[in-house]
Design an enzyme around this catalytic site. Structure first.
Site, PDB file in Angstrom:
ATOM      1  N   ARG A   1       2.595  -0.277   4.463  1.00 55.19           N
ATOM      2  CA  ARG A   1       2.617   1.184   4.425  1.00 55.19           C
ATOM      3  C   ARG A   1       2.263   1.834   5.758  1.00 55.19           C
ATOM      4  O   ARG A   1       2.419   3.046   5.912  1.00 55.19           O
ATOM      5  CB  ARG A   1       1.709   1.732   3.314  1.00 55.19           C
ATOM      6  CG  ARG A   1       2.110   1.269   1.929  1.00 55.19           C
ATOM      7  CD  ARG A   1       1.099   1.658   0.882  1.00 55.19           C
ATOM      8  NE  ARG A   1       1.112   3.094   0.616  1.00 55.19           N
ATOM      9  CZ  ARG A   1       0.195   3.713  -0.115  1.00 55.19           C
ATOM     10  NH1 ARG A   1      -0.826   3.031  -0.609  1.00 55.19           N
ATOM     11  NH2 ARG A   1       0.273   4.997  -0.329  1.00 55.19           N
ATOM     12  N   ASP A   2       1.796   1.064   6.721  1.00 52.89           N
ATOM     13  CA  ASP A   2       1.547   1.556   8.081  1.00 52.89           C
ATOM     14  C   ASP A   2       1.936   0.475   9.080  1.00 52.89           C
ATOM     15  O   ASP A   2       1.159   0.120   9.964  1.00 52.89           O
ATOM     16  CB  ASP A   2       0.075   1.937   8.271  1.00 52.89           C
ATOM     17  CG  ASP A   2      -0.297   3.219   7.545  1.00 52.89           C
ATOM     18  OD1 ASP A   2       0.383   4.239   7.763  1.00 52.89           O
ATOM     19  OD2 ASP A   2      -1.250   3.202   6.748  1.00 52.89           O
ATOM     20  N   LEU A   3       3.142  -0.050   8.943  1.00 47.27           N
ATOM     21  CA  LEU A   3       3.558  -1.202   9.739  1.00 47.27           C
ATOM     22  C   LEU A   3       4.057  -0.753  11.114  1.00 47.27           C
ATOM     23  O   LEU A   3       5.219  -0.955  11.481  1.00 47.27           O
ATOM     24  CB  LEU A   3       4.624  -2.008   9.002  1.00 47.27           C
ATOM     25  CG  LEU A   3       4.919  -3.409   9.555  1.00 47.27           C
ATOM     26  CD1 LEU A   3       3.683  -4.282   9.509  1.00 47.27           C
ATOM     27  CD2 LEU A   3       6.049  -4.067   8.773  1.00 47.27           C
TER      28      LEU A   3
ATOM     29  N   ARG B   1      -4.353   0.291   3.193  1.00 48.13           N
ATOM     30  CA  ARG B   1      -3.308   0.889   2.364  1.00 48.13           C
ATOM     31  C   ARG B   1      -2.305  -0.132   1.826  1.00 48.13           C
ATOM     32  O   ARG B   1      -1.339   0.242   1.152  1.00 48.13           O
ATOM     33  CB  ARG B   1      -2.574   1.970   3.170  1.00 48.13           C
ATOM     34  CG  ARG B   1      -3.341   3.278   3.218  1.00 48.13           C
ATOM     35  CD  ARG B   1      -2.860   4.223   4.314  1.00 48.13           C
ATOM     36  NE  ARG B   1      -1.430   4.371   4.442  1.00 48.13           N
ATOM     37  CZ  ARG B   1      -0.663   5.212   3.726  1.00 48.13           C
ATOM     38  NH1 ARG B   1      -1.230   5.981   2.805  1.00 48.13           N
ATOM     39  NH2 ARG B   1       0.631   5.299   3.943  1.00 48.13           N
TER      40      ARG B   1
ATOM     41  N   HIS C   1      -0.653  -1.533  14.795  1.00 45.10           N
ATOM     42  CA  HIS C   1      -1.395  -2.364  13.848  1.00 45.10           C
ATOM     43  C   HIS C   1      -0.997  -3.838  13.916  1.00 45.10           C
ATOM     44  O   HIS C   1      -1.411  -4.629  13.069  1.00 45.10           O
ATOM     45  CB  HIS C   1      -1.199  -1.834  12.428  1.00 45.10           C
ATOM     46  CG  HIS C   1      -1.754  -0.461  12.241  1.00 45.10           C
ATOM     47  ND1 HIS C   1      -1.183   0.465  11.394  1.00 45.10           N
ATOM     48  CD2 HIS C   1      -2.812   0.160  12.826  1.00 45.10           C
ATOM     49  CE1 HIS C   1      -1.874   1.591  11.460  1.00 45.10           C
ATOM     50  NE2 HIS C   1      -2.866   1.427  12.321  1.00 45.10           N
TER      51      HIS C   1
END
Length: 271
Positions: free
Chosen positions: A163-165, A188, A169
């Site tokens: 969800r935050d790729l 997340r 990160h």
């Protein structure tokens, strides 16, 4: 001394083995940014019993509204379980060092988690230099692409989405022993029970959006083709169109934000 025993000694010495101790802790470097709400993040650099420097990250989740607490898993426990889940799936990530919760009749009041640092640096910061040093069609870039593909395939094949790729990160560690990638910020991560295609497209779009144009132009099509092959999916044209539609939407939102920030900055100067 094994990691678990060494961790426990260090946690007890620093008073980080309880919720009260973790919230009273005043050491470390605070990592503040907008939008954290009641969450606090700290970088800790400690010395263990053998004299080695240990780098940990402490996240504290403060009290939330009572309606948000009823029957909910704490944010710290969610990330703790996500780390374990991704490790089982074969995704290189940080190590969960400690986690604690304080509960009352309404549920979890506050919680904390401590995780280890991962080697290397975020692609967002180091990848332009990496590209400058390595041929996009060379052996080193092939190893990078293989590692990135393995990470994303393992994540999705394990039933999870990030969800935050974003490149911020994903950490790249280059060492004499080789090249390795690590995925961080797992708060997340979740396992969708339906609309899996939508969530995987979102992950892939975030990755494509955040990677340098030179890598996207040279490597993306092959990356997506191999991803679809290894995850048992077909219709590459459909996947590509949906990913690009999402990327375009993300760029549009970013442009609106830039325009809004520029306008607000001008208003402040004029006043």
């Amino acid at each position: 001394m094994n990691d678990s025993r060494s961790d426990q000694i260090l946690l007890e010495r620093e008073g980080l083995d309880t919720v009260a101790g973790a919230f009273a802790y005043t050491g470390g470097e605070e990592l503040s940014k907008p939008g954290l709400g009641t969450r606090q993040r700290f970088r800790l650099q400690l010395t263990d019993e053998s004299g080695q420097t240990v780098e940990w990250y402490l996240k504290r989740y403060g009290p939330t509204l009572w309606l948000q607490r009823l029957g909910r898993t704490s944010q710290a426990r969610r990330e703790f379980e996500n780390i374990r889940r991704l490790q089982v799936a074969g995704v290189p990530t940080m190590r969960a060092v400690a986690m604690g919760e304080q509960r009352d009749v309404l549920g979890v009041r506050r919680s904390y988690i401590i995780v280890s640092a991962v080697p290397g640096d975020a692609l967002e910061r180091c990848f332009d230099d990496f590209l400058a040093r390595h041929d996009l069609s060379g052996a080193v870039m092939k190893r990078f692409n293989d590692a990135l593909l393995s990470m994303v395939v393992s994540l999705h094949a394990g039933g999870c989405v990030h969800r935050d790729l974003y490149a911020s990160h994903i950490f790249l560690d280059e060492s004499p022993d080789g090249l390795r990638l690590y995925l961080i910020d797992l708060a997340r991560v979740f396992a969708p029970k339906w609309r899996t295609f939508r969530w995987r497209v979102k992950d892939l779009a975030q990755l494509k959006y955040s990677m340098p144009p030179a890598w996207v132009d040279r490597c993306w099509d092959d990356f997506l083709e191999r991803y679809l092959s290894e995850t048992g999916n077909s219709e590459p044209a459909y996947w590509s169109a949906e990913i690009d539609r999402k990327v375009a939407s993300m760029r549009q939102r970013q442009q609106k934000k830039i325009s809004r920030d520029t306008r607000d900055s001008g208003d402040i100067k004029n006043n």
